[in-house]
Write a protein that holds these residues in place. Structure first.
Motif, mmCIF file in Angstrom:
data_model
loop_
_atom_site.group_PDB
_atom_site.id
_atom_site.type_symbol
_atom_site.label_atom_id
_atom_site.label_comp_id
_atom_site.label_asym_id
_atom_site.label_seq_id
_atom_site.Cartn_x
_atom_site.Cartn_y
_atom_site.Cartn_z
ATOM 1 N N ALA A 1 30.072 -30.171 -13.091
ATOM 2 C CA ALA A 1 29.067 -29.305 -13.709
ATOM 3 C C ALA A 1 29.738 -28.107 -14.381
ATOM 4 N N LEU A 2 30.703 -27.498 -13.692
ATOM 5 C CA LEU A 2 31.398 -26.348 -14.280
ATOM 6 C C LEU A 2 32.239 -26.777 -15.484
ATOM 7 N N ASP A 3 32.816 -27.963 -15.413
ATOM 8 C CA ASP A 3 33.591 -28.485 -16.541
ATOM 9 C C ASP A 3 32.674 -28.729 -17.739
ATOM 10 N N ARG A 4 31.524 -29.305 -17.496
ATOM 11 C CA ARG A 4 30.613 -29.673 -18.577
ATOM 12 C C ARG A 4 29.850 -28.472 -19.132
ATOM 13 N N LEU A 5 29.392 -27.582 -18.238
ATOM 14 C CA LEU A 5 28.500 -26.500 -18.653
ATOM 15 C C LEU A 5 29.174 -25.140 -18.780
ATOM 16 N N GLY A 6 30.405 -25.019 -18.284
ATOM 17 C CA GLY A 6 31.108 -23.747 -18.345
ATOM 18 C C GLY A 6 30.715 -22.835 -17.194
ATOM 19 N N THR A 7 30.975 -21.565 -17.354
ATOM 20 C CA THR A 7 30.693 -20.574 -16.322
ATOM 21 C C THR A 7 29.194 -20.521 -16.037
ATOM 22 N N LEU A 8 28.851 -20.581 -14.738
ATOM 23 C CA LEU A 8 27.451 -20.554 -14.304
ATOM 24 C C LEU A 8 27.297 -19.601 -13.136
ATOM 25 N N ASN A 9 26.091 -19.081 -12.957
ATOM 26 C CA ASN A 9 25.848 -18.351 -11.718
ATOM 27 C C ASN A 9 25.389 -19.357 -10.662
ATOM 28 N N VAL A 10 25.297 -18.920 -9.429
ATOM 29 C CA VAL A 10 24.978 -19.835 -8.331
ATOM 30 C C VAL A 10 23.618 -20.495 -8.533
ATOM 31 N N GLY A 11 22.637 -19.732 -8.994
ATOM 32 C CA GLY A 11 21.309 -20.297 -9.240
ATOM 33 C C GLY A 11 21.329 -21.375 -10.312
ATOM 34 N N GLU A 12 22.062 -21.128 -11.389
ATOM 35 C CA GLU A 12 22.169 -22.121 -12.463
ATOM 36 C C GLU A 12 22.875 -23.378 -11.976
ATOM 37 N N LEU A 13 23.911 -23.195 -11.170
ATOM 38 C CA LEU A 13 24.646 -24.340 -10.634
ATOM 39 C C LEU A 13 23.760 -25.148 -9.696
ATOM 40 N N THR A 14 22.991 -24.466 -8.862
ATOM 41 C CA THR A 14 22.057 -25.140 -7.961
ATOM 42 C C THR A 14 21.054 -25.963 -8.763
ATOM 43 N N GLU A 15 20.535 -25.369 -9.828
ATOM 44 C CA GLU A 15 19.574 -26.074 -10.680
ATOM 45 C C GLU A 15 20.219 -27.267 -11.388
ATOM 46 N N LEU B 1 43.843 -37.743 -5.409
ATOM 47 C CA LEU B 1 42.963 -36.604 -5.635
ATOM 48 C C LEU B 1 42.390 -36.225 -4.279
ATOM 49 N N ASP B 2 42.970 -35.200 -3.695
ATOM 50 C CA ASP B 2 42.664 -34.823 -2.321
ATOM 51 C C ASP B 2 41.542 -33.789 -2.264
ATOM 52 N N LEU B 3 40.317 -34.266 -2.365
ATOM 53 C CA LEU B 3 39.154 -33.405 -2.289
ATOM 54 C C LEU B 3 37.959 -34.283 -1.934
ATOM 55 N N PRO B 4 37.017 -33.800 -1.125
ATOM 56 C CA PRO B 4 35.848 -34.621 -0.788
ATOM 57 C C PRO B 4 35.082 -35.051 -2.040
ATOM 58 N N ALA B 5 34.673 -36.299 -2.067
ATOM 59 C CA ALA B 5 33.930 -36.836 -3.208
ATOM 60 C C ALA B 5 32.679 -36.018 -3.495
ATOM 61 N N GLY B 6 32.045 -35.498 -2.470
ATOM 62 C CA GLY B 6 30.832 -34.720 -2.651
ATOM 63 C C GLY B 6 31.036 -33.405 -3.366
ATOM 64 N N HIS B 7 32.281 -32.946 -3.484
ATOM 65 C CA HIS B 7 32.553 -31.690 -4.181
ATOM 66 C C HIS B 7 32.751 -31.881 -5.687
ATOM 67 N N PHE B 8 32.984 -33.098 -6.110
ATOM 68 C CA PHE B 8 33.260 -33.315 -7.524
ATOM 69 C C PHE B 8 32.082 -33.026 -8.445
ATOM 70 N N PRO B 9 30.815 -33.216 -8.027
ATOM 71 C CA PRO B 9 29.724 -32.828 -8.938
ATOM 72 C C PRO B 9 29.742 -31.340 -9.297
ATOM 73 N N VAL B 10 30.146 -30.476 -8.371
ATOM 74 C CA VAL B 10 30.255 -29.045 -8.678
ATOM 75 C C VAL B 10 31.311 -28.835 -9.756
ATOM 76 N N LEU B 11 32.460 -29.457 -9.570
ATOM 77 C CA LEU B 11 33.536 -29.319 -10.551
ATOM 78 C C LEU B 11 33.127 -29.900 -11.899
ATOM 79 N N PRO C 1 21.980 -23.208 -0.247
ATOM 80 C CA PRO C 1 22.968 -23.094 0.837
ATOM 81 C C PRO C 1 24.057 -24.176 0.761
ATOM 82 N N GLY C 2 23.673 -25.385 0.364
ATOM 83 C CA GLY C 2 24.664 -26.458 0.225
ATOM 84 C C GLY C 2 25.669 -26.161 -0.873
ATOM 85 N N VAL C 3 25.171 -25.652 -1.988
ATOM 86 C CA VAL C 3 26.063 -25.292 -3.097
ATOM 87 C C VAL C 3 26.987 -24.162 -2.673
ATOM 88 N N THR C 4 26.437 -23.167 -1.998
ATOM 89 C CA THR C 4 27.248 -22.028 -1.564
ATOM 90 C C THR C 4 28.373 -22.465 -0.643
#
Length: 162
Positions: free
Chosen positions: A49-63, A37-47, A70-73
């Protein structure tokens, strides 16, 4: 050699937790590499969150992640460049964009859930050996306490009562 950060106790707790987080991410990265799985470990929480919660806007994802916008972006830009998610600008408000997993992103999350995430979770629980029951609630309590009253207010409160 003395571990100065450890010996400073609460004074360096943030540094110690950051150091621990970096160690966990580096070791998780090895497990991910073993699972191809070729992706930084730190990026998996974003994936996740989207898998668990579905489509989100940037503010919702940050929360949902509890990290800075800025880190999320930055992570979103990298994940979009990898073809793992798509960003759609809102028709109602051009400042808002919604984020969703692409088919490739869904497949990567599925593989990670099958090949790596359970192994990482079990290994971390094993490393906590007996303290896991106390550790996670203690971290949650610390997060809640700092959200309720930040350190600066606590410092002021201590000086007022001294």
């Amino acid at each position: 050699m003395e571990d100065v950060v450890k010996s400073l106790g609460y004074l360096a707790l943030g540094t110690r937790l950051k150091r621990l987080g970096e160690r966990l991410q580096a070791q998780t990265q090895l497990v991910l590499a073993q699972a191809e799985l070729d992706l930084p470990a730190g990026h998996f929480p974003v994936l996740a969150a989207l898998d668990r919660l579905g489509t989100l806007n940037v503010g919702e994802l940050t929360e949902a992640l509890g990290v800075s916008q800025p880190g999320v972006t930055r992570m979103l830009d990298k994940l979009q460049a990898e073809g793992l998610l798509r960003s759609v600008q809102s028709a109602d408000d051009r400042r808002v964009r919604t984020i969703e997993l692409t088919r490739s992103g869904q497949q990567l999350v599925s593989r990670a859930k099958r090949l790596a995430w359970p192994k990482v979770e079990a290994a971390v629980a094993d490393a906590c050996a007996g303290s896991a029951e106390a550790l996670l609630p203690a971290l949650a309590a610390l997060e809640a306490a700092l959200a309720e009253m930040p350190l600066s207010a606590r410092v002021g409160r201590k000086h007022a009562s001294a």
